[in-house]
Design a protein around this motif. Sequence first.
Motif, PDB file in Angstrom:
ATOM      1  N   ASP A   6       0.860  -1.186   0.000  1.00 60.92           N
ATOM      2  CA  ASP A   6       0.000   0.000   0.000  1.00 60.92           C
ATOM      3  C   ASP A   6       0.899   1.240   0.000  1.00 60.92           C
ATOM      4  O   ASP A   6       1.740   1.393   0.911  1.00 60.92           O
ATOM      5  CB  ASP A   6      -0.907   0.011   1.246  1.00 60.92           C
ATOM      6  N   PRO A   7       0.750   2.106  -1.026  1.00 62.72           N
ATOM      7  CA  PRO A   7       1.580   3.343  -1.031  1.00 62.72           C
ATOM      8  C   PRO A   7       1.176   4.260   0.109  1.00 62.72           C
ATOM      9  O   PRO A   7      -0.003   4.407   0.437  1.00 62.72           O
ATOM     10  CB  PRO A   7       1.288   3.940  -2.410  1.00 62.72           C
ATOM     11  N   PHE A   8       2.144   4.864   0.707  1.00 64.82           N
ATOM     12  CA  PHE A   8       1.901   5.791   1.826  1.00 64.82           C
ATOM     13  C   PHE A   8       2.883   6.961   1.685  1.00 64.82           C
ATOM     14  O   PHE A   8       4.098   6.730   1.587  1.00 64.82           O
ATOM     15  CB  PHE A   8       2.130   5.070   3.154  1.00 64.82           C
ATOM     16  N   PRO A   9       2.357   8.207   1.618  1.00 61.47           N
ATOM     17  CA  PRO A   9       3.247   9.374   1.415  1.00 61.47           C
ATOM     18  C   PRO A   9       4.082   9.650   2.661  1.00 61.47           C
ATOM     19  O   PRO A   9       3.660   9.387   3.776  1.00 61.47           O
ATOM     20  CB  PRO A   9       2.277  10.509   1.125  1.00 61.47           C
ATOM     21  N   LEU A  10       5.265  10.207   2.380  1.00 64.14           N
ATOM     22  CA  LEU A  10       6.110  10.583   3.498  1.00 64.14           C
ATOM     23  C   LEU A  10       5.623  11.851   4.184  1.00 64.14           C
ATOM     24  O   LEU A  10       5.814  12.024   5.382  1.00 64.14           O
ATOM     25  CB  LEU A  10       7.549  10.781   3.022  1.00 64.14           C
ATOM     26  N   ARG A  11       4.969  12.768   3.369  1.00 62.51           N
ATOM     27  CA  ARG A  11       4.397  13.997   3.957  1.00 62.51           C
ATOM     28  C   ARG A  11       3.201  14.408   3.125  1.00 62.51           C
ATOM     29  O   ARG A  11       3.131  14.113   1.922  1.00 62.51           O
ATOM     30  CB  ARG A  11       5.439  15.102   4.008  1.00 62.51           C
ATOM     31  N   PRO A  12       2.267  15.079   3.698  1.00 61.57           N
ATOM     32  CA  PRO A  12       1.085  15.486   2.918  1.00 61.57           C
ATOM     33  C   PRO A  12       1.423  16.599   1.924  1.00 61.57           C
ATOM     34  O   PRO A  12       2.440  17.273   2.048  1.00 61.57           O
ATOM     35  CB  PRO A  12       0.119  15.958   3.993  1.00 61.57           C
ATOM     36  N   ALA A  13       0.547  16.788   0.936  1.00 63.11           N
ATOM     37  CA  ALA A  13       0.748  17.859  -0.068  1.00 63.11           C
ATOM     38  C   ALA A  13       0.603  19.231   0.578  1.00 63.11           C
ATOM     39  O   ALA A  13      -0.129  19.407   1.544  1.00 63.11           O
ATOM     40  CB  ALA A  13      -0.253  17.696  -1.208  1.00 63.11           C
ATOM     41  N   ARG A  14       1.284  20.271  -0.014  1.00 68.50           N
ATOM     42  CA  ARG A  14       1.265  21.611   0.579  1.00 68.50           C
ATOM     43  C   ARG A  14       0.006  22.389   0.239  1.00 68.50           C
ATOM     44  O   ARG A  14      -0.509  23.149   1.044  1.00 68.50           O
ATOM     45  CB  ARG A  14       2.485  22.392   0.100  1.00 68.50           C
ATOM     46  N   ASP A  15      -0.419  22.289  -1.019  1.00 63.22           N
ATOM     47  CA  ASP A  15      -1.526  23.117  -1.457  1.00 63.22           C
ATOM     48  C   ASP A  15      -2.889  22.493  -1.232  1.00 63.22           C
ATOM     49  O   ASP A  15      -3.908  23.125  -1.486  1.00 63.22           O
ATOM     50  CB  ASP A  15      -1.346  23.464  -2.933  1.00 63.22           C
ATOM     51  N   SER A  16      -2.959  21.335  -0.837  1.00 69.00           N
ATOM     52  CA  SER A  16      -4.272  20.712  -0.590  1.00 69.00           C
ATOM     53  C   SER A  16      -4.135  19.693   0.541  1.00 69.00           C
ATOM     54  O   SER A  16      -3.049  19.235   0.860  1.00 69.00           O
ATOM     55  CB  SER A  16      -4.806  20.037  -1.861  1.00 69.00           C
ATOM     56  N   GLY A  17      -5.246  19.374   1.070  1.00 67.68           N
ATOM     57  CA  GLY A  17      -5.221  18.403   2.167  1.00 67.68           C
ATOM     58  C   GLY A  17      -5.205  16.973   1.710  1.00 67.68           C
ATOM     59  O   GLY A  17      -5.219  16.038   2.522  1.00 67.68           O
ATOM     60  N   SER A  18      -5.167  16.767   0.396  1.00 65.09           N
ATOM     61  CA  SER A  18      -5.158  15.410  -0.111  1.00 65.09           C
ATOM     62  C   SER A  18      -3.753  14.813  -0.027  1.00 65.09           C
ATOM     63  O   SER A  18      -2.769  15.529   0.024  1.00 65.09           O
ATOM     64  CB  SER A  18      -5.646  15.378  -1.563  1.00 65.09           C
ATOM     65  N   VAL A  19      -3.696  13.536  -0.039  1.00 67.44           N
ATOM     66  CA  VAL A  19      -2.422  12.818   0.053  1.00 67.44           C
ATOM     67  C   VAL A  19      -1.968  12.474  -1.352  1.00 67.44           C
ATOM     68  O   VAL A  19      -2.663  11.741  -2.071  1.00 67.44           O
ATOM     69  CB  VAL A  19      -2.552  11.539   0.893  1.00 67.44           C
ATOM     70  N   PRO A  20      -0.849  13.048  -1.808  1.00 64.38           N
ATOM     71  CA  PRO A  20      -0.401  12.748  -3.174  1.00 64.38           C
ATOM     72  C   PRO A  20       0.214  11.354  -3.245  1.00 64.38           C
ATOM     73  O   PRO A  20       0.700  10.817  -2.268  1.00 64.38           O
ATOM     74  CB  PRO A  20       0.658  13.818  -3.427  1.00 64.38           C
TER      75      PRO A  20
END
Length: 307
Positions: free
Chosen positions: A281-295
């Motif tokens: 399962d991919p999991f981001p190291l940090r959330p995106a800056r401009d939106s609350g979505s997880v890139p």
Amino acid sequence: MSAATTRSRTPDRLCAEAVDLARSAAEEAAAPGVVGEHSGLVSEGDRVVTHFFECKELGYRGWRWAVTVARASRAKVVTLDEVVLLPGPDALLAPEWVPWSERLRPGDMGPGDLLPTDAEDLRLEPGYTGEDEPLPSSPVSGEMAELVEAEDAEVTQAAPANLPVAPVRGSIAAIAEELGMRRARVLSRYGLHVAADRWEESYGAKTPMAQAAPASCVSCGFLVPIGGSLGQAFGVCANEFSPADGRMVSLSYGCGGHSEAAVMPKPPRPAPPVIDETRVDPFPLRPARDSGSVPEISDEDVELGHS
């Protein structure tokens, strides 16, 4: 007690001093080199003394050569009486003899061995002896034979010189042999009880195998029933995988080879895991800056450690 029957326990001096005579007699009777040291003497009576010598013969530990010497009343010459090998107080002796009937144990017989039974064996009782007289109404009785002879005489109107003997249509011995009952002796009530106790002890309800069995032999399809009074409590096991195969077993006995034993349960299936380790399962190291979505990040970024 009269003086004639009184025996002196004090060794006679001349007989006690005849050690050399006694040794020579012992060495003559024994094999060379097996007569040891003089080990004592004992008074057997008036002017009768037995000398003891150690025995060095292999296998006769503790035995002694006993040489008895004696002299006549008022005589000064000591004569030899007898020489014999006797066991001493600590001698190695053979065990007490036990009759073979008491030494024999179950399983001792081998091929070709014969085991005669005692005429007064308590386990047996008289069976058919062949000496029973037939009943008066029996077709083979003497009275019926006489009637047949009389009828033959009336038919012929003249008694022949030799009346024919009534034909024997059957005999008790023949019937007993046909029914399998012509045996000199059969099991007595005591013999039945002894056999039942022996079988119950080996293959009964109190054995560890029966205690752990799923069911008893009375409901097993491999049990072969037997006839007679013993059939009410015993049978023969016919399961080749049972420890009692071919044995007389109690109906209350049992083992794991019961014909109706429960089928072995299937191995339990483990519950589905909470974390599926078979997929990634991919999991981001940090959330995106401009939106609350997880890139989403690529596999390359994960391998290179890019953020």
